[in-house]
Design a protein around this motif. Structure first.
Motif, PDB file in Angstrom:
ATOM      1  N   ALA A   1     -29.499 -44.368 -71.521  1.00 15.02           N
ATOM      2  CA  ALA A   1     -29.560 -44.844 -72.742  1.00 15.02           C
ATOM      3  C   ALA A   1     -28.179 -45.608 -73.376  1.00 15.02           C
ATOM      4  CB  ALA A   1     -29.902 -44.008 -73.883  1.00 15.02           C
ATOM      5  N   GLY A   2     -27.254 -45.421 -72.409  1.00 13.64           N
ATOM      6  CA  GLY A   2     -25.963 -46.033 -72.427  1.00 13.64           C
ATOM      7  C   GLY A   2     -24.975 -45.213 -73.752  1.00 13.64           C
ATOM      8  N   ALA A   3     -25.048 -44.059 -73.795  1.00  9.94           N
ATOM      9  CA  ALA A   3     -24.272 -43.181 -74.647  1.00  9.94           C
ATOM     10  C   ALA A   3     -22.916 -43.454 -74.197  1.00  9.94           C
ATOM     11  CB  ALA A   3     -24.909 -42.071 -74.758  1.00  9.94           C
ATOM     12  N   LYS A   4     -21.817 -43.435 -74.991  1.00  9.17           N
ATOM     13  CA  LYS A   4     -20.410 -43.288 -74.675  1.00  9.17           C
ATOM     14  C   LYS A   4     -19.931 -41.792 -74.714  1.00  9.17           C
ATOM     15  CE  LYS A   4     -16.316 -44.826 -74.224  1.00  9.17           C
ATOM     16  NZ  LYS A   4     -15.606 -45.266 -72.776  1.00  9.17           N
ATOM     17  N   TYR A   5     -20.551 -41.217 -75.620  1.00  5.18           N
ATOM     18  CA  TYR A   5     -20.406 -39.617 -75.631  1.00  5.18           C
ATOM     19  C   TYR A   5     -21.384 -38.641 -75.687  1.00  5.18           C
ATOM     20  CZ  TYR A   5     -15.641 -42.001 -77.131  1.00  5.18           C
ATOM     21  OH  TYR A   5     -14.582 -42.805 -76.888  1.00  5.18           O
ATOM     22  N   PHE A   6     -21.169 -37.536 -75.299  1.00  2.20           N
ATOM     23  CA  PHE A   6     -22.425 -36.583 -75.317  1.00  2.20           C
ATOM     24  C   PHE A   6     -21.854 -35.220 -75.814  1.00  2.20           C
ATOM     25  CE2 PHE A   6     -25.064 -33.182 -73.789  1.00  2.20           C
ATOM     26  CZ  PHE A   6     -26.542 -33.801 -73.881  1.00  2.20           C
ATOM     27  N   LEU A   7     -22.236 -34.706 -77.012  1.00  5.74           N
ATOM     28  CA  LEU A   7     -21.817 -33.602 -77.645  1.00  5.74           C
ATOM     29  C   LEU A   7     -22.843 -32.473 -77.097  1.00  5.74           C
ATOM     30  CD1 LEU A   7     -21.449 -34.963 -81.583  1.00  5.74           C
ATOM     31  CD2 LEU A   7     -19.828 -34.894 -79.622  1.00  5.74           C
ATOM     32  N   ALA A   8     -21.970 -31.272 -76.835  1.00  6.29           N
ATOM     33  CA  ALA A   8     -22.683 -30.130 -76.043  1.00  6.29           C
ATOM     34  C   ALA A   8     -22.212 -28.905 -76.736  1.00  6.29           C
ATOM     35  CB  ALA A   8     -22.607 -30.274 -74.650  1.00  6.29           C
ATOM     36  N   PRO A   9     -23.198 -27.912 -76.957  1.00  7.94           N
ATOM     37  CA  PRO A   9     -22.662 -26.614 -77.445  1.00  7.94           C
ATOM     38  C   PRO A   9     -21.880 -25.853 -76.483  1.00  7.94           C
ATOM     39  CG  PRO A   9     -25.095 -27.069 -77.578  1.00  7.94           C
ATOM     40  CD  PRO A   9     -24.571 -28.112 -76.685  1.00  7.94           C
ATOM     41  N   ASP A  10     -20.824 -25.159 -76.958  1.00  9.17           N
ATOM     42  CA  ASP A  10     -19.936 -24.370 -76.373  1.00  9.17           C
ATOM     43  C   ASP A  10     -19.635 -23.009 -77.050  1.00  9.17           C
ATOM     44  OD1 ASP A  10     -18.148 -24.331 -74.135  1.00  9.17           O
ATOM     45  OD2 ASP A  10     -16.350 -24.743 -75.649  1.00  9.17           O
TER      46      ASP A  10
ATOM     47  N   ALA B   1     -22.565 -34.311 -65.704  1.00  9.36           N
ATOM     48  CA  ALA B   1     -22.178 -35.750 -66.039  1.00  9.36           C
ATOM     49  C   ALA B   1     -21.199 -36.299 -64.678  1.00  9.36           C
ATOM     50  CB  ALA B   1     -21.014 -35.853 -67.208  1.00  9.36           C
ATOM     51  N   GLU B   2     -20.558 -35.235 -64.177  1.00  7.83           N
ATOM     52  CA  GLU B   2     -19.539 -35.447 -62.861  1.00  7.83           C
ATOM     53  C   GLU B   2     -20.457 -35.640 -61.726  1.00  7.83           C
ATOM     54  OE1 GLU B   2     -17.275 -32.010 -62.433  1.00  7.83           O
ATOM     55  OE2 GLU B   2     -15.741 -32.579 -64.301  1.00  7.83           O
ATOM     56  N   ASP B   3     -21.578 -35.113 -61.595  1.00  6.18           N
ATOM     57  CA  ASP B   3     -22.733 -35.230 -60.568  1.00  6.18           C
ATOM     58  C   ASP B   3     -23.255 -36.608 -60.469  1.00  6.18           C
ATOM     59  OD1 ASP B   3     -24.124 -34.062 -58.165  1.00  6.18           O
ATOM     60  OD2 ASP B   3     -25.949 -34.338 -59.597  1.00  6.18           O
ATOM     61  N   ILE B   4     -23.584 -37.236 -61.647  1.00  9.25           N
ATOM     62  CA  ILE B   4     -24.301 -38.281 -61.609  1.00  9.25           C
ATOM     63  C   ILE B   4     -23.317 -39.626 -61.765  1.00  9.25           C
ATOM     64  CG2 ILE B   4     -26.340 -37.548 -62.855  1.00  9.25           C
ATOM     65  CD1 ILE B   4     -25.566 -38.673 -65.465  1.00  9.25           C
ATOM     66  N   GLY B   5     -22.064 -39.238 -61.812  1.00  5.68           N
ATOM     67  CA  GLY B   5     -20.985 -40.208 -61.924  1.00  5.68           C
ATOM     68  C   GLY B   5     -20.896 -41.121 -63.192  1.00  5.68           C
ATOM     69  N   THR B   6     -21.320 -40.782 -64.162  1.00  2.00           N
ATOM     70  CA  THR B   6     -21.110 -41.417 -65.321  1.00  2.00           C
ATOM     71  C   THR B   6     -20.018 -41.400 -66.144  1.00  2.00           C
ATOM     72  OG1 THR B   6     -22.168 -41.555 -67.709  1.00  2.00           O
ATOM     73  CG2 THR B   6     -21.723 -39.161 -66.694  1.00  2.00           C
ATOM     74  N   ASP B   7     -19.525 -42.554 -66.612  1.00  2.23           N
ATOM     75  CA  ASP B   7     -18.433 -42.840 -67.562  1.00  2.23           C
ATOM     76  C   ASP B   7     -18.621 -42.148 -68.881  1.00  2.23           C
ATOM     77  OD1 ASP B   7     -17.372 -44.375 -65.486  1.00  2.23           O
ATOM     78  OD2 ASP B   7     -18.085 -46.243 -66.313  1.00  2.23           O
ATOM     79  N   MET B   8     -19.660 -41.738 -69.170  1.00  2.00           N
ATOM     80  CA  MET B   8     -20.037 -40.681 -70.425  1.00  2.00           C
ATOM     81  C   MET B   8     -19.150 -39.454 -70.799  1.00  2.00           C
ATOM     82  SD  MET B   8     -23.553 -39.695 -72.085  1.00  2.00           S
ATOM     83  CE  MET B   8     -23.781 -38.663 -70.746  1.00  2.00           C
ATOM     84  N   GLN B   9     -18.288 -39.388 -71.701  1.00  2.00           N
ATOM     85  CA  GLN B   9     -17.571 -38.215 -72.033  1.00  2.00           C
ATOM     86  C   GLN B   9     -18.334 -37.363 -72.536  1.00  2.00           C
ATOM     87  OE1 GLN B   9     -13.745 -38.879 -73.675  1.00  2.00           O
ATOM     88  NE2 GLN B   9     -13.726 -40.809 -73.282  1.00  2.00           N
ATOM     89  N   VAL B  10     -18.397 -35.896 -71.910  1.00  2.00           N
ATOM     90  CA  VAL B  10     -19.079 -34.717 -72.565  1.00  2.00           C
ATOM     91  C   VAL B  10     -18.053 -34.246 -73.335  1.00  2.00           C
ATOM     92  CG1 VAL B  10     -20.288 -32.688 -72.142  1.00  2.00           C
ATOM     93  CG2 VAL B  10     -20.501 -34.681 -70.669  1.00  2.00           C
ATOM     94  N   ILE B  11     -18.332 -33.646 -74.829  1.00  2.00           N
ATOM     95  CA  ILE B  11     -17.475 -33.169 -75.601  1.00  2.00           C
ATOM     96  C   ILE B  11     -17.754 -31.753 -76.148  1.00  2.00           C
ATOM     97  CG2 ILE B  11     -16.405 -33.569 -78.081  1.00  2.00           C
ATOM     98  CD1 ILE B  11     -15.521 -35.656 -75.753  1.00  2.00           C
TER      99      ILE B  11
END
Length: 350
Positions: free
Chosen positions: A295-304, A320-330
């Protein structure tokens, strides 16, 4: 001499069609899941009095799930982001497809209410409550609640002590042993019941600490009327479960405050939320990363969540690393963590 071949060819095609249909319609004791969608929430949430203008967007993310067939089973081996899940991990043995759907819708409704409360409290807006009790949504097989409680029962008291919230119920049922008993006051339809229960150790597969006992009531939901000022509406959706709570709360908060906290970015994410704003774990974090990236998201918020091995954040970051996205996981533990991160973002100039 060539004439008999035509019926044979037709028969082969017919057999192939029959095999394909069987592979697609035979139901297996599994569920199939794959990345779903990322949906912009400004389209479905409206706070009275807001202009609703956002330069960016908050997006919930989903996992598509269906009963597995042989075709789905085979299809799942072609991607690390298509999963096969044993049926017993999704629903109880006595739970029908309709029961499962109703439970998911109830959990989503409760999630929306929690998100509204968390957002309004964070924004300093007005919220008022009228409590009715705690709804039974899931019953563990083989535990004392099975056969004594029904889905939809409303628990109002434990040994005469009023029960207002799900947290009240959990607190009032903690600290017992297998030798103890309690009486639950329950409303079922128009009937008020008093039901006596003993306690039992949880089955090993639930990985509960040794010595802890319970009745077997899973995912209880607080039943109450909550009034918000200004009013807020969330459109009906077929998306079930509680995992959109965090993203609902951020969209509602964004409409309550004067500034646009998206800063012009597409921000996706996942995670349950409670009314204190604590973010909880969900299933399918890696699949939701795939949906957000598409969907073109720039950031992805994930429970920690603290104290967990293999958090949703770790799973999402690995995906995210596996699929090679530029999206940052927060990583986020609370709604406030998410807001603090969003405050650091510069305005998107693109």
């Amino acid at each position: 001499m060539t004439e008999p071949r035509k019926p044979l060819i037709r028969m082969r095609y017919l057999l192939i069609i029959i095999v394909i249909l069987l592979l697609n319609f035979i139901k297996l004791p599994y569920y199939y899941s794959q990345p779903g969608i990322a949906q912009e929430l400004q389209e479905v949430i409206s706070v009275e009095g807001t202009n609703g203008i956002e330069e960016g967007a908050f997006m919930l993310t989903t996992v598509e799930m269906a009963r597995a067939t042989p075709l789905y089973f085979a299809w799942s081996y072609l991607s690390a982001y298509r999963h096969i899940i044993p049926e017993e991990q999704v629903r109880g043995s006595s739970e029908s497809d309709s029961d499962y759907h109703d439970r998911q819708m109830l959990l989503m409704s409760n999630s929306q209410e929690m998100a509204k409360i968390a957002a309004y409290e964070q924004a300093g807006a007005d919220v008022s409550y009228e409590y009715h009790g705690v709804l039974v949504t899931t019953i563990m097989e083989g535990m004392p609640a099975e056969g004594n409680l029904e889905i939809g029962d409303l628990i109002t008291e434990v040994d005469g002590e009023p029960v207002h919230t799900a947290e009240d119920l959990i607190d009032l049922l903690s600290g017992y042993t297998e030798d103890d008993q309690v009486v639950l006051t329950v409303t079922r339809g128009n009937e008020n019941l008093s039901i006596k229960f003993g306690f039992q150790a949880f089955p090993e597969e639930y990985e509960v600490e040794d010595g802890r006992v319970g009745l077997g009531i899973l995912s209880p939901v607080t039943d109450r009327d909550v009034t918000f000022s200004p009013s807020v509406t969330i459109d009906e959706t077929d998306i079930g479960g509680p995992s959109a709570g965090l993203m609902y709360s951020l969209e509602i908060y964004n409409q309550l405050v004067p500034e646009d906290i998206t800063h012009g970015y597409l921000v996706a994410g996942t995670g349950t939320i409670n009314e204190e704003g604590t973010v909880g774990p969900i299933g399918g974090a890696s699949q939701k990363v795939v949906a957000a990236d598409k969907a073109g998201a720039k950031y992805f918020l994930a429970p920690d969540a603290e104290g967990q091995n293999g958090t949703n954040y770790e799973e999402a970051k690995a995906a995210a690393e596996d699929i090679g996205t530029d999206m940052q996981v927060i990583p986020v533990k609370t709604m406030e963590d998410a807001l603090t991160f969003l405050e650091t973002l510069p305005e998107n100039q693109n």
